[in-house]
Design an enzyme around this catalytic site. Sequence first.
Site, PDB file in Angstrom:
ATOM      1  N   PHE A  24       0.815  -1.227   0.000  1.00  0.00           N
ATOM      2  CA  PHE A  24       0.000   0.000   0.000  1.00  0.00           C
ATOM      3  C   PHE A  24       0.844   1.271   0.000  1.00  0.00           C
ATOM      4  O   PHE A  24       0.388   2.341   0.403  1.00  0.00           O
ATOM      5  CB  PHE A  24      -0.968   0.032   1.203  1.00  0.00           C
ATOM      6  N   GLY A  26       2.403   2.278  -2.879  1.00  0.00           N
ATOM      7  CA  GLY A  26       2.385   2.826  -4.241  1.00  0.00           C
ATOM      8  C   GLY A  26       3.529   2.375  -5.127  1.00  0.00           C
ATOM      9  O   GLY A  26       3.849   3.057  -6.103  1.00  0.00           O
ATOM     10  N   GLU A  94       6.544  -7.140  -8.381  1.00  0.00           N
ATOM     11  CA  GLU A  94       6.485  -8.192  -7.359  1.00  0.00           C
ATOM     12  C   GLU A  94       7.764  -9.024  -7.335  1.00  0.00           C
ATOM     13  O   GLU A  94       7.743 -10.261  -7.217  1.00  0.00           O
ATOM     14  CB  GLU A  94       5.266  -9.095  -7.589  1.00  0.00           C
TER      15      GLU A  94
END
Length: 189
Positions: A24, A26, A94
């Site tokens: 969270f 960004g 990721e």
Amino acid sequence: MINYSPHFTPKDTGWIEVITGCMFSGKTEELIRRLRRAQIAKQNVIIFKPAIDKRYSSTSIVSHSELSLPSVMIEKPEEIIHLSEDAYVIGIDEAQFFDNTLIDVVEELANSGKRVVIAGLDQDYRGIPFEPIPQLLARAEFITKTLAICVACGNPADKTQRKTATQERVLVGASDSYEARCRKCHYIP
Ligand code: ZN
């Protein structure tokens, strides 16, 4: 956020950028922003994500705020080399879900003149550095640490708080199971 992408663009060389922080914060939004700028400049861009992350879309990277860019899902970092032959800019989202073989792949790409932009979590839910991100940070020319806002107290947050007591390191796509916390409010469940 501090330190946006390079203030100056290196010439006739590749380089590595790492965007890292907690959930969270960004990271993917920032990755998408940089890659979009490159596409607008008509640079050849390709984006990869690990096959482990199937949330939202199997053919795009998507931020929590639902920005998206088409991406290629791969099992192993070595696949990136031949898939990105024609690309000048390579995005990897990721990255904490890849193993340490990503390190040599990224070095090879940058050494061959490509710009590599990587986004990933720098710590797991316990606050332990999440390889291969630490090794990539050490090798990168440009580093951006994105901070979230602590859900408990409003301070800048760089920890990912797991809200359930499972011990697995990875709970993919279970973003309801996490929130951003500062150092003071973070605990290991
Ligand atoms: Zn806090």
